[in-house]
Design a protein around this motif. Sequence first.
Motif, PDB file in Angstrom:
ATOM      1  N   UNK A   1       0.833  -1.177   0.000  1.00 21.80           N
ATOM      2  CA  UNK A   1       0.000   0.000   0.000  1.00 21.80           C
ATOM      3  C   UNK A   1       0.876   1.238   0.000  1.00 21.80           C
ATOM      4  N   UNK A   2       0.306   2.345  -0.421  1.00 20.81           N
ATOM      5  CA  UNK A   2       1.048   3.604  -0.447  1.00 20.81           C
ATOM      6  C   UNK A   2       0.626   4.444   0.758  1.00 20.81           C
ATOM      7  N   UNK A   3       1.614   5.049   1.410  1.00 15.97           N
ATOM      8  CA  UNK A   3       1.332   5.915   2.557  1.00 15.97           C
ATOM      9  C   UNK A   3       2.048   7.246   2.352  1.00 15.97           C
ATOM     10  N   UNK A   4       1.334   8.317   2.712  1.00 13.10           N
ATOM     11  CA  UNK A   4       1.904   9.663   2.659  1.00 13.10           C
ATOM     12  C   UNK A   4       1.703  10.303   4.019  1.00 13.10           C
ATOM     13  N   UNK A   5       2.771  10.866   4.554  1.00 11.18           N
ATOM     14  CA  UNK A   5       2.715  11.577   5.830  1.00 11.18           C
ATOM     15  C   UNK A   5       3.762  12.672   5.797  1.00 11.18           C
ATOM     16  N   UNK A   6       3.672  13.579   6.740  1.00 16.43           N
ATOM     17  CA  UNK A   6       4.686  14.620   6.866  1.00 16.43           C
ATOM     18  C   UNK A   6       5.582  14.250   8.033  1.00 16.43           C
TER      19      UNK A   6
ATOM     20  N   UNK B   1       4.544   0.642   1.162  1.00 19.60           N
ATOM     21  CA  UNK B   1       4.877  -0.152   2.353  1.00 19.60           C
ATOM     22  C   UNK B   1       3.932  -1.343   2.475  1.00 19.60           C
ATOM     23  N   UNK B   2       4.303  -2.270   3.338  1.00 20.48           N
ATOM     24  CA  UNK B   2       3.398  -3.347   3.746  1.00 20.48           C
ATOM     25  C   UNK B   2       2.468  -2.784   4.812  1.00 20.48           C
ATOM     26  N   UNK B   3       1.235  -3.206   4.807  1.00 17.81           N
ATOM     27  CA  UNK B   3       0.249  -2.710   5.756  1.00 17.81           C
ATOM     28  C   UNK B   3       0.592  -2.986   7.207  1.00 17.81           C
ATOM     29  N   UNK B   4       1.404  -3.974   7.465  1.00 15.12           N
ATOM     30  CA  UNK B   4       1.735  -4.346   8.850  1.00 15.12           C
ATOM     31  C   UNK B   4       2.995  -3.653   9.395  1.00 15.12           C
ATOM     32  N   UNK B   5       3.613  -2.787   8.590  1.00 12.60           N
ATOM     33  CA  UNK B   5       4.859  -2.117   8.999  1.00 12.60           C
ATOM     34  C   UNK B   5       4.586  -1.139  10.140  1.00 12.60           C
ATOM     35  N   UNK B   6       5.342  -1.270  11.206  1.00 12.68           N
ATOM     36  CA  UNK B   6       5.220  -0.350  12.339  1.00 12.68           C
ATOM     37  C   UNK B   6       5.871   0.985  12.008  1.00 12.68           C
ATOM     38  N   UNK B   7       5.358   2.043  12.616  1.00  8.49           N
ATOM     39  CA  UNK B   7       5.901   3.384  12.376  1.00  8.49           C
ATOM     40  C   UNK B   7       7.380   3.450  12.743  1.00  8.49           C
ATOM     41  N   UNK B   8       7.802   2.816  13.822  1.00  3.80           N
ATOM     42  CA  UNK B   8       9.210   2.838  14.209  1.00  3.80           C
ATOM     43  C   UNK B   8      10.090   2.273  13.094  1.00  3.80           C
ATOM     44  N   UNK B   9       9.639   1.204  12.455  1.00  2.00           N
ATOM     45  CA  UNK B   9      10.422   0.595  11.365  1.00  2.00           C
ATOM     46  C   UNK B   9      10.350   1.445  10.094  1.00  2.00           C
ATOM     47  N   UNK B  10       9.222   2.089   9.859  1.00  2.00           N
ATOM     48  CA  UNK B  10       9.113   2.995   8.725  1.00  2.00           C
ATOM     49  C   UNK B  10      10.127   4.126   8.876  1.00  2.00           C
TER      50      UNK B  10
ATOM     51  N   UNK C   1       2.150   1.905  16.689  1.00  2.00           N
ATOM     52  CA  UNK C   1       1.409   2.575  15.623  1.00  2.00           C
ATOM     53  C   UNK C   1       1.850   1.998  14.290  1.00  2.00           C
ATOM     54  N   UNK C   2       0.899   1.569  13.486  1.00  4.52           N
ATOM     55  CA  UNK C   2       1.235   1.132  12.140  1.00  4.52           C
ATOM     56  C   UNK C   2       1.566   2.359  11.304  1.00  4.52           C
TER      57      UNK C   2
END
Length: 182
Positions: free
Chosen positions: A1-6, A16-25, A61-62
């Motif tokens: 999936x695609x994720x966009x954040x600031x 990213x994979x949907x199960x990826x944690x924010x810390x790992x991102x 947090x994912x």
Amino acid sequence: MQVTMTVNGVEVTREIEGRLLLVHFLRDVLGLTGTHWGCDTSNCGTCVVWLDGEPVKSCTVLAAMAGGHQVRTVEDLADGAELDPVQQGFMQCHGLQCGFCTPGMMMTARALLDRNPDPTEAEIREAISGQICRCTGYATIVRSVRWAAVHEAAAAARVTETTESPDAGEIADAGQPAGSVA
């Protein structure tokens, strides 16, 4: 999936994979390794970042949940070469030993000082109570946060004093001729 954040003021979009944690991102995808990963169970607090201005444990947090939101990491505390007072406090008062919990502690401390610029020792201890430090015994961390609070207040007072102090022309206009002694 695609994720966009600031993240730290910069909009990022990644696949990213949907199960990826924010810390790992943050660490593995964006290379922002200041956020530490300690437990994956939200016990240690080394991974604290801000999500829309609130401290969160990024291991709970994912990354997909952060989509469309603002994330701030420890890398964003300093303003260029100028350290944040919290960072200065940790240096001045030896608020770290191994440094592993330090990024999370600093992010929590910065959030506390933004809400409460003059916290008591008890308030500081309560704010960091969700984080584990195995080295310091917390006394130096509490002193570091108090140092930051005191120095921020002193800096703010200096700025206020500088901007509010009358210049020589205003003093002369207040009834005393310029250069005279009352």
